[in-house]
Write a protein that holds these residues in place. Structure first.
Motif, PDB file in Angstrom:
ATOM      1  N   GLN A 119     -17.764  -2.467  40.883  1.00 57.57           N
ATOM      2  CA  GLN A 119     -18.792  -1.668  41.555  1.00 57.57           C
ATOM      3  C   GLN A 119     -20.010  -1.645  40.653  1.00 57.57           C
ATOM      4  O   GLN A 119     -19.906  -1.312  39.471  1.00 57.57           O
ATOM      5  N   ARG A 120     -21.163  -1.974  41.208  1.00 55.05           N
ATOM      6  CA  ARG A 120     -22.341  -2.164  40.356  1.00 55.05           C
ATOM      7  C   ARG A 120     -22.740  -0.922  39.578  1.00 55.05           C
ATOM      8  O   ARG A 120     -23.240  -1.025  38.464  1.00 55.05           O
ATOM      9  N   GLU A 121     -22.494   0.254  40.143  1.00 55.79           N
ATOM     10  CA  GLU A 121     -22.869   1.467  39.411  1.00 55.79           C
ATOM     11  C   GLU A 121     -21.959   1.731  38.212  1.00 55.79           C
ATOM     12  O   GLU A 121     -22.292   2.552  37.351  1.00 55.79           O
ATOM     13  N   ARG A 122     -20.829   1.025  38.145  1.00 58.75           N
ATOM     14  CA  ARG A 122     -19.932   1.158  36.996  1.00 58.75           C
ATOM     15  C   ARG A 122     -20.137   0.052  35.971  1.00 58.75           C
ATOM     16  O   ARG A 122     -19.548   0.091  34.878  1.00 58.75           O
ATOM     17  N   ILE A 123     -20.946  -0.938  36.291  1.00 58.08           N
ATOM     18  CA  ILE A 123     -21.122  -2.079  35.396  1.00 58.08           C
ATOM     19  C   ILE A 123     -21.974  -1.687  34.195  1.00 58.08           C
ATOM     20  O   ILE A 123     -23.008  -1.026  34.330  1.00 58.08           O
ATOM     21  N   SER A 124     -21.534  -2.105  33.020  1.00 58.26           N
ATOM     22  CA  SER A 124     -22.334  -2.004  31.801  1.00 58.26           C
ATOM     23  C   SER A 124     -22.827  -3.396  31.445  1.00 58.26           C
ATOM     24  O   SER A 124     -22.134  -4.385  31.670  1.00 58.26           O
ATOM     25  N   ALA A 125     -24.037  -3.465  30.899  1.00 55.72           N
ATOM     26  CA  ALA A 125     -24.636  -4.758  30.580  1.00 55.72           C
ATOM     27  C   ALA A 125     -25.264  -4.715  29.202  1.00 55.72           C
ATOM     28  O   ALA A 125     -25.856  -3.705  28.799  1.00 55.72           O
ATOM     29  N   ALA A 126     -25.146  -5.823  28.492  1.00 57.91           N
ATOM     30  CA  ALA A 126     -25.782  -5.972  27.182  1.00 57.91           C
ATOM     31  C   ALA A 126     -26.614  -7.251  27.183  1.00 57.91           C
ATOM     32  O   ALA A 126     -26.137  -8.304  27.616  1.00 57.91           O
ATOM     33  N   ILE A 127     -27.848  -7.134  26.709  1.00 55.40           N
ATOM     34  CA  ILE A 127     -28.765  -8.271  26.613  1.00 55.40           C
ATOM     35  C   ILE A 127     -28.834  -8.675  25.146  1.00 55.40           C
ATOM     36  O   ILE A 127     -29.254  -7.904  24.290  1.00 55.40           O
ATOM     37  N   GLY A 128     -28.422  -9.902  24.863  1.00 60.85           N
ATOM     38  CA  GLY A 128     -28.345 -10.357  23.496  1.00 60.85           C
ATOM     39  C   GLY A 128     -29.639 -10.953  22.972  1.00 60.85           C
ATOM     40  O   GLY A 128     -30.695 -10.871  23.621  1.00 60.85           O
ATOM     41  N   PRO A 129     -29.596 -11.549  21.798  1.00 62.59           N
ATOM     42  CA  PRO A 129     -30.795 -12.119  21.175  1.00 62.59           C
ATOM     43  C   PRO A 129     -31.473 -13.148  22.080  1.00 62.59           C
ATOM     44  O   PRO A 129     -30.819 -14.050  22.622  1.00 62.59           O
ATOM     45  N   CYS A 130     -32.768 -13.000  22.239  1.00 60.46           N
ATOM     46  CA  CYS A 130     -33.568 -13.932  23.036  1.00 60.46           C
ATOM     47  C   CYS A 130     -34.987 -13.931  22.474  1.00 60.46           C
ATOM     48  O   CYS A 130     -35.307 -13.143  21.580  1.00 60.46           O
ATOM     49  N   ILE A 131     -35.830 -14.782  22.988  1.00 62.91           N
ATOM     50  CA  ILE A 131     -37.190 -14.843  22.467  1.00 62.91           C
ATOM     51  C   ILE A 131     -37.917 -13.527  22.759  1.00 62.91           C
ATOM     52  O   ILE A 131     -37.826 -12.981  23.855  1.00 62.91           O
ATOM     53  N   GLY A 132     -38.602 -13.001  21.749  1.00 63.33           N
ATOM     54  CA  GLY A 132     -39.280 -11.725  21.880  1.00 63.33           C
ATOM     55  C   GLY A 132     -40.705 -11.861  22.382  1.00 63.33           C
ATOM     56  O   GLY A 132     -41.300 -12.942  22.345  1.00 63.33           O
ATOM     57  N   GLN A 152     -36.379 -15.753  13.675  1.00 64.63           N
ATOM     58  CA  GLN A 152     -35.296 -15.680  12.699  1.00 64.63           C
ATOM     59  C   GLN A 152     -34.584 -17.032  12.618  1.00 64.63           C
ATOM     60  O   GLN A 152     -33.470 -17.191  13.108  1.00 64.63           O
ATOM     61  N   SER A 153     -35.229 -17.982  11.974  1.00 65.05           N
ATOM     62  CA  SER A 153     -34.712 -19.349  11.939  1.00 65.05           C
ATOM     63  C   SER A 153     -33.397 -19.463  11.180  1.00 65.05           C
ATOM     64  O   SER A 153     -32.620 -20.393  11.404  1.00 65.05           O
ATOM     65  N   ASP A 154     -33.114 -18.538  10.273  1.00 61.19           N
ATOM     66  CA  ASP A 154     -31.868 -18.600   9.513  1.00 61.19           C
ATOM     67  C   ASP A 154     -30.694 -18.025  10.289  1.00 61.19           C
ATOM     68  O   ASP A 154     -29.538 -18.242   9.911  1.00 61.19           O
ATOM     69  N   ARG A 155     -30.966 -17.332  11.389  1.00 60.30           N
ATOM     70  CA  ARG A 155     -29.893 -16.666  12.148  1.00 60.30           C
ATOM     71  C   ARG A 155     -29.672 -17.238  13.539  1.00 60.30           C
ATOM     72  O   ARG A 155     -28.551 -17.154  14.068  1.00 60.30           O
ATOM     73  N   PHE A 156     -30.722 -17.806  14.149  1.00 59.42           N
ATOM     74  CA  PHE A 156     -30.614 -18.229  15.547  1.00 59.42           C
ATOM     75  C   PHE A 156     -31.319 -19.551  15.797  1.00 59.42           C
ATOM     76  O   PHE A 156     -32.342 -19.856  15.176  1.00 59.42           O
ATOM     77  N   PHE A 157     -30.768 -20.311  16.737  1.00 59.13           N
ATOM     78  CA  PHE A 157     -31.470 -21.480  17.252  1.00 59.13           C
ATOM     79  C   PHE A 157     -32.563 -21.009  18.205  1.00 59.13           C
ATOM     80  O   PHE A 157     -32.455 -19.951  18.835  1.00 59.13           O
ATOM     81  N   SER A 158     -33.627 -21.817  18.334  1.00 55.45           N
ATOM     82  CA  SER A 158     -34.742 -21.484  19.220  1.00 55.45           C
ATOM     83  C   SER A 158     -35.350 -22.764  19.770  1.00 55.45           C
ATOM     84  O   SER A 158     -35.842 -23.600  19.001  1.00 55.45           O
ATOM     85  N   TYR A 159     -35.300 -22.918  21.065  1.00 56.69           N
ATOM     86  CA  TYR A 159     -35.907 -24.091  21.704  1.00 56.69           C
ATOM     87  C   TYR A 159     -37.404 -24.131  21.453  1.00 56.69           C
ATOM     88  O   TYR A 159     -37.969 -25.174  21.103  1.00 56.69           O
ATOM     89  N   LEU A 208     -12.101 -16.708  28.251  1.00 57.83           N
ATOM     90  CA  LEU A 208     -13.221 -16.251  27.432  1.00 57.83           C
ATOM     91  C   LEU A 208     -14.490 -16.860  28.012  1.00 57.83           C
ATOM     92  O   LEU A 208     -14.692 -18.070  27.934  1.00 57.83           O
ATOM     93  N   LEU A 209     -15.315 -16.025  28.622  1.00 62.00           N
ATOM     94  CA  LEU A 209     -16.534 -16.506  29.264  1.00 62.00           C
ATOM     95  C   LEU A 209     -17.609 -16.745  28.218  1.00 62.00           C
ATOM     96  O   LEU A 209     -17.876 -15.881  27.379  1.00 62.00           O
ATOM     97  N   GLY A 210     -18.257 -17.916  28.272  1.00 57.02           N
ATOM     98  CA  GLY A 210     -19.277 -18.255  27.296  1.00 57.02           C
ATOM     99  C   GLY A 210     -20.574 -18.698  27.936  1.00 57.02           C
ATOM    100  O   GLY A 210     -20.573 -19.461  28.914  1.00 57.02           O
ATOM    101  N   ILE A 211     -21.682 -18.203  27.406  1.00 56.30           N
ATOM    102  CA  ILE A 211     -23.025 -18.589  27.838  1.00 56.30           C
ATOM    103  C   ILE A 211     -23.774 -19.105  26.615  1.00 56.30           C
ATOM    104  O   ILE A 211     -23.772 -18.471  25.560  1.00 56.30           O
ATOM    105  N   LEU A 212     -24.431 -20.244  26.766  1.00 58.59           N
ATOM    106  CA  LEU A 212     -25.192 -20.849  25.668  1.00 58.59           C
ATOM    107  C   LEU A 212     -26.675 -20.557  25.837  1.00 58.59           C
ATOM    108  O   LEU A 212     -27.194 -20.596  26.958  1.00 58.59           O
ATOM    109  N   THR A 213     -27.337 -20.270  24.717  1.00 58.48           N
ATOM    110  CA  THR A 213     -28.770 -19.990  24.758  1.00 58.48           C
ATOM    111  C   THR A 213     -29.462 -20.512  23.508  1.00 58.48           C
ATOM    112  O   THR A 213     -28.825 -20.771  22.489  1.00 58.48           O
ATOM    113  N   ALA A 214     -30.783 -20.629  23.615  1.00 55.55           N
ATOM    114  CA  ALA A 214     -31.627 -20.971  22.464  1.00 55.55           C
ATOM    115  C   ALA A 214     -33.026 -20.454  22.755  1.00 55.55           C
ATOM    116  O   ALA A 214     -33.995 -21.195  22.703  1.00 55.55           O
ATOM    117  N   ASP A 215     -33.122 -19.198  23.118  1.00 51.33           N
ATOM    118  CA  ASP A 215     -34.304 -18.396  23.456  1.00 51.33           C
ATOM    119  C   ASP A 215     -34.115 -17.645  24.768  1.00 51.33           C
ATOM    120  O   ASP A 215     -34.645 -16.553  24.936  1.00 51.33           O
TER     121      ASP A 215
END
Length: 257
Positions: A151-164, A228-235, A102-109
């Motif tokens: 193959q890169r043309e077959r890759i799907s990508a999703a960008i999750g919550p980040c600083i707007g 969204q301080s109640d839903r996400f951490f933010s550096y 299970l690949l995991g990436i940590l973020t806070a913005d």
């Protein structure tokens, strides 16, 4: 903060794969880390962090082995192995073709990016802050996936919550750094509220770099962590509040079965 169940956001682009962008709720940490802080590098109670990481696994891929990195805002991608938490390599993207990891990436913005070539059975996860996105962490992740048969043309990508954009004010030197990289980069800056300052669209810039790399299927969730301080951490929110430390949320992806 009143606790709530684990917040798990999913992406249409990754349908059929165990994945999720988790928020800050549903854990056992308290105080500034309340409650699903998964950051091993934070000053939070280590037993609480370990329990939160266990809960995160159970929410997305029960029974899988969580694999994360010592993230350093680099452009380095590695092929994941079943390393222990205290043996995490310094990198900001990891890929695999092995079920059970299970690949995991940590973020806070910063921008968490989950990637998959379902036909090849290859997945990836990248930590794309401004520095990593600018210097090539997404391109490195895609190349690492290709080394496993994607193959890169077959890759799907999703960008999750980040600083707007509305929450991300930068100075002129920051803008120039991006403008020097490409003409297109300037499109992700708009006038700020103060002279000589600009609002930066990190999510949009990440999507551009993915598209320029040949990824055709890209979904951006469009969720601002700062507001969204109640839903996400933010550096950045923590910095503005003059707090001594901050929690990290996790984004996860695995292969089926």
């Amino acid at each position: 903060m009143t606790d709530a169940p684990i917040l798990r956001l999913t992406s249409r682009a990754l349908d059929g794969l165990p994945h999720g962008f988790l928020g800050r709720t549903g854990g056992v940490s308290t105080g500034m880390f309340a409650s699903l802080n998964v950051g091993l590098g934070s000053s939070d109670d280590k037993q609480a962090v370990c329990e939160n990481r266990r809960r995160a696994v159970e929410a997305v891929a029960p029974g899988a082995q969580l694999v994360t990195l010592h993230q350093v805002h680099s452009n380095r991608a590695v092929v994941a192995d079943a390393w222990a938490d205290d043996a995490r390599p310094e990198a900001d993207a990891l890929v695999t073709n092995r079920p059970g990891l299970l690949l995991g990436i940590l973020t806070a913005d910063c921008g968490p990016v989950l990637l998959a070539d379902g036909q090849a059975g290859v997945i990836g996860a990248a930590h794309a802050g401004w520095k990593g996105a600018l210097t090539g962490v997404l391109e490195a992740a895609i190349a690492a996936m290709e080394s496993l048969g994607a193959q890169r043309e077959r890759i799907s990508a999703a960008i999750g919550p980040c600083i707007g954009r509305r929450s991300y004010e930068v100075d002129e030197a920051f803008l120039r750094r991006f403008a020097e990289s490409s003409e297109e980069a300037e499109h992700f800056f708009s006038s700020g509220q103060r002279d000589g300052h600009y609002q930066f669209d990190l999510e949009g810039f990440i999507a551009l770099r993915l598209s320029q790399s040949g990824v055709r299927d890209i979904e951006a969730l469009g969720i601002d962590t700062y507001s969204q301080s109640d839903r996400f951490f933010s550096y950045r929110r923590t910095t503005h509040a003059d707090e001594p430390d901050y929690g990290r949320q996790i984004s996860l992806i695995a292969l089926p079965g």
